[in-house]
Design a protein around this motif. Sequence first.
Motif, PDB file in Angstrom:
ATOM      1  N   PRO A  58       0.664  -1.150   0.051  1.00 30.11           N
ATOM      2  CA  PRO A  58       0.094  -0.120  -0.026  1.00 30.11           C
ATOM      3  C   PRO A  58       0.886   1.148   0.008  1.00 30.11           C
ATOM      4  N   PRO A  59       0.551   2.081  -0.955  1.00 31.38           N
ATOM      5  CA  PRO A  59       1.444   3.435  -0.974  1.00 31.38           C
ATOM      6  C   PRO A  59       1.056   4.530   0.106  1.00 31.38           C
ATOM      7  N   ASP A  60       1.954   5.202   0.236  1.00 31.50           N
ATOM      8  CA  ASP A  60       1.682   6.522   0.980  1.00 31.50           C
ATOM      9  C   ASP A  60       0.948   7.547   0.272  1.00 31.50           C
ATOM     10  N   GLN A  61      -0.317   7.640   0.454  1.00 30.65           N
ATOM     11  CA  GLN A  61      -1.158   8.541  -0.402  1.00 30.65           C
ATOM     12  C   GLN A  61      -0.837   9.907  -0.317  1.00 30.65           C
ATOM     13  N   ALA A  62      -0.617  10.540   0.750  1.00 31.06           N
ATOM     14  CA  ALA A  62      -0.476  11.652   0.975  1.00 31.06           C
ATOM     15  C   ALA A  62       1.057  12.214   0.248  1.00 31.06           C
ATOM     16  N   LEU A  63       1.884  11.197   0.282  1.00 32.78           N
ATOM     17  CA  LEU A  63       3.316  11.491  -0.453  1.00 32.78           C
ATOM     18  C   LEU A  63       3.229  11.432  -1.768  1.00 32.78           C
ATOM     19  N   LEU A  64       2.275  10.598  -2.693  1.00 34.56           N
ATOM     20  CA  LEU A  64       1.969  10.503  -3.898  1.00 34.56           C
ATOM     21  C   LEU A  64       1.173  11.755  -4.051  1.00 34.56           C
ATOM     22  N   ARG A  65       0.222  12.336  -3.604  1.00 32.88           N
ATOM     23  CA  ARG A  65      -0.559  13.492  -3.878  1.00 32.88           C
ATOM     24  C   ARG A  65       0.446  14.716  -4.012  1.00 32.88           C
ATOM     25  N   GLU A  66       1.397  14.858  -3.154  1.00 34.70           N
ATOM     26  CA  GLU A  66       2.327  15.911  -3.043  1.00 34.70           C
ATOM     27  C   GLU A  66       3.302  15.758  -4.249  1.00 34.70           C
ATOM     28  N   LEU A  67       3.648  14.703  -4.563  1.00 36.23           N
ATOM     29  CA  LEU A  67       4.776  14.466  -5.780  1.00 36.23           C
ATOM     30  C   LEU A  67       3.937  14.941  -7.072  1.00 36.23           C
ATOM     31  N   VAL A  68       2.678  14.391  -7.138  1.00 28.20           N
ATOM     32  CA  VAL A  68       1.837  14.706  -8.181  1.00 28.20           C
ATOM     33  C   VAL A  68       1.789  16.207  -8.308  1.00 28.20           C
ATOM     34  N   THR A  69       1.463  16.924  -7.563  1.00 26.69           N
ATOM     35  CA  THR A  69       1.061  18.291  -6.974  1.00 26.69           C
ATOM     36  C   THR A  69       2.103  19.023  -7.668  1.00 26.69           C
ATOM     37  N   ASN A  70       3.540  18.720  -7.138  1.00 24.35           N
ATOM     38  CA  ASN A  70       4.735  19.505  -7.425  1.00 24.35           C
ATOM     39  C   ASN A  70       5.249  19.059  -9.012  1.00 24.35           C
ATOM     40  N   GLU A  75      -4.883  19.847  -9.329  1.00 25.53           N
ATOM     41  CA  GLU A  75      -6.229  19.175  -9.710  1.00 25.53           C
ATOM     42  C   GLU A  75      -5.817  17.694 -10.044  1.00 25.53           C
ATOM     43  N   ALA A  76      -4.664  17.485 -10.662  1.00 27.83           N
ATOM     44  CA  ALA A  76      -4.435  16.135 -11.027  1.00 27.83           C
ATOM     45  C   ALA A  76      -4.325  15.305  -9.578  1.00 27.83           C
ATOM     46  N   ALA A  77      -3.671  15.836  -8.824  1.00 27.46           N
ATOM     47  CA  ALA A  77      -3.619  15.314  -7.478  1.00 27.46           C
ATOM     48  C   ALA A  77      -4.888  15.092  -6.616  1.00 27.46           C
ATOM     49  N   GLY A  78      -5.634  15.945  -7.019  1.00 28.29           N
ATOM     50  CA  GLY A  78      -6.750  15.681  -6.043  1.00 28.29           C
ATOM     51  C   GLY A  78      -7.934  14.621  -6.954  1.00 28.29           C
ATOM     52  N   GLY A  79      -7.596  14.427  -7.901  1.00 26.67           N
ATOM     53  CA  GLY A  79      -8.178  13.235  -8.758  1.00 26.67           C
ATOM     54  C   GLY A  79      -7.599  12.050  -8.882  1.00 26.67           C
ATOM     55  N   MET A  80      -6.702  11.983  -7.875  1.00 27.00           N
ATOM     56  CA  MET A  80      -6.253  10.685  -7.800  1.00 27.00           C
ATOM     57  C   MET A  80      -6.912   9.588  -7.233  1.00 27.00           C
ATOM     58  N   VAL A  81      -7.169   8.550  -7.869  1.00 22.11           N
ATOM     59  CA  VAL A  81      -8.204   7.243  -7.247  1.00 22.11           C
ATOM     60  C   VAL A  81      -7.055   5.988  -6.957  1.00 22.11           C
ATOM     61  N   PHE A  82      -7.356   5.706  -5.585  1.00 18.71           N
ATOM     62  CA  PHE A  82      -6.515   4.362  -5.124  1.00 18.71           C
ATOM     63  C   PHE A  82      -7.517   3.313  -5.202  1.00 18.71           C
ATOM     64  N   ASP A  83      -7.100   2.034  -5.578  1.00 15.40           N
ATOM     65  CA  ASP A  83      -7.760   0.956  -5.340  1.00 15.40           C
ATOM     66  C   ASP A  83      -6.804  -0.384  -5.392  1.00 15.40           C
ATOM     67  N   THR A  84      -7.295  -1.505  -5.062  1.00 13.11           N
ATOM     68  CA  THR A  84      -6.813  -2.692  -5.011  1.00 13.11           C
ATOM     69  C   THR A  84      -7.026  -3.744  -6.267  1.00 13.11           C
ATOM     70  N   VAL A  85      -6.034  -4.301  -6.856  1.00 10.84           N
ATOM     71  CA  VAL A  85      -6.137  -5.022  -8.054  1.00 10.84           C
ATOM     72  C   VAL A  85      -5.791  -6.478  -7.892  1.00 10.84           C
ATOM     73  N   GLU A  86      -6.705  -7.637  -7.692  1.00  3.58           N
ATOM     74  CA  GLU A  86      -6.463  -8.786  -7.550  1.00  3.58           C
ATOM     75  C   GLU A  86      -5.635  -9.300  -8.863  1.00  3.58           C
ATOM     76  N   ALA A  87      -4.436  -9.695  -8.640  1.00  5.76           N
ATOM     77  CA  ALA A  87      -3.627  -9.942  -9.797  1.00  5.76           C
ATOM     78  C   ALA A  87      -4.185 -11.220 -10.434  1.00  5.76           C
ATOM     79  N   ARG A  88      -4.472 -12.211  -9.950  1.00  2.00           N
ATOM     80  CA  ARG A  88      -5.034 -13.165 -10.654  1.00  2.00           C
ATOM     81  C   ARG A  88      -6.274 -13.108 -11.474  1.00  2.00           C
ATOM     82  N   ASP A  89      -7.171 -12.229 -10.727  1.00  2.00           N
ATOM     83  CA  ASP A  89      -8.362 -11.893 -11.512  1.00  2.00           C
ATOM     84  C   ASP A  89      -8.219 -10.804 -12.707  1.00  2.00           C
TER      85      ASP A  89
END
Length: 297
Positions: A58-70, A75-89
């Motif tokens: 699981p990533p550090d969501q706050a860090l990712l948003r800060e990196l994308v903002t910089n 706007e791009a950072a605010g629209g970021m969506v986080f989810d989990t993907v089952e690899a086999r599925d």
Amino acid sequence: MASTTPPTHRAGFAIGDESAAKRVVDVLTEIFFDDQAAIAAFERPDGRWDVSVHFADPPDQALLRELVTNAANAEAAGGMVFDTVEARDWVKASLEDLVPVPAGRFVVHGQHDRDRVAPNKLGIEIEAALAFGTGHHGTTRGCLLLLDHVLKAWRPRRVLDLGTGTGVLAIAAAKALHQRILATDIDPLSVAVARENARANRTGHLVQAVRATGFSAPQFAMAAPFDLVLANILANPLRQLATPMARHLAPSALVILSGLLTHQAAGVIAAYRDRGLVPVRHLRIDGWSSLLLRHVK
């Protein structure tokens, strides 16, 4: 039965233009090691870009948003969506979705559909895990259709697949012509994948895959002038490559270009017309253009 394959954690967002997407990808690539994250950016038919990042943990969501903002904007950072993907599925769904794709005499397919290729077709086997460049993208299919059209009436001796990616176009040319094809890519991982795919398709002895930026590698000087060039990349690099490509073409050579949205085609055609290449055919598939040009200088 429960899946034994761990899930991946995904962060995705849309961004407005190619330069912003590249800045974000460059920043994230510097921050995260290869075993920490897989990063991809793809242009959409509407001109915007989708960026996705897959993490093993699981990533550090706050860090990712800060990196994308910089790197881009809030706007791009605010629209970021986080989810989990089952690899086999995901793999199972991909296999179900990636049905064999016909393109003239060629059929691009996964291993699970090997037996569905007709005897009179040339099968190109690419696995679902390497989804971009499998033939299911409109640009790859457009290039294969134009390649099939060209080879019905002509046999080029020196062929280049520039920006080979998964190697689909080089493998197709090798299977149709039974001769050596030079395949190049700026990305060393793509070169390794192209070599492996060529071996899997029994064309490893014919496809020479090398890492190269533009036309700078020594293999170009040894193999040129080319009778046929295949270049499925993006509109801006295609425009930048017009002059060096023209210098490496034989008289009356043919060039197949793709990776450009339909509204970008006119600009690419103009760049190549200035270097002595005139359009012969223009295919439009799913909002993407594929061009066949002839060298007349």
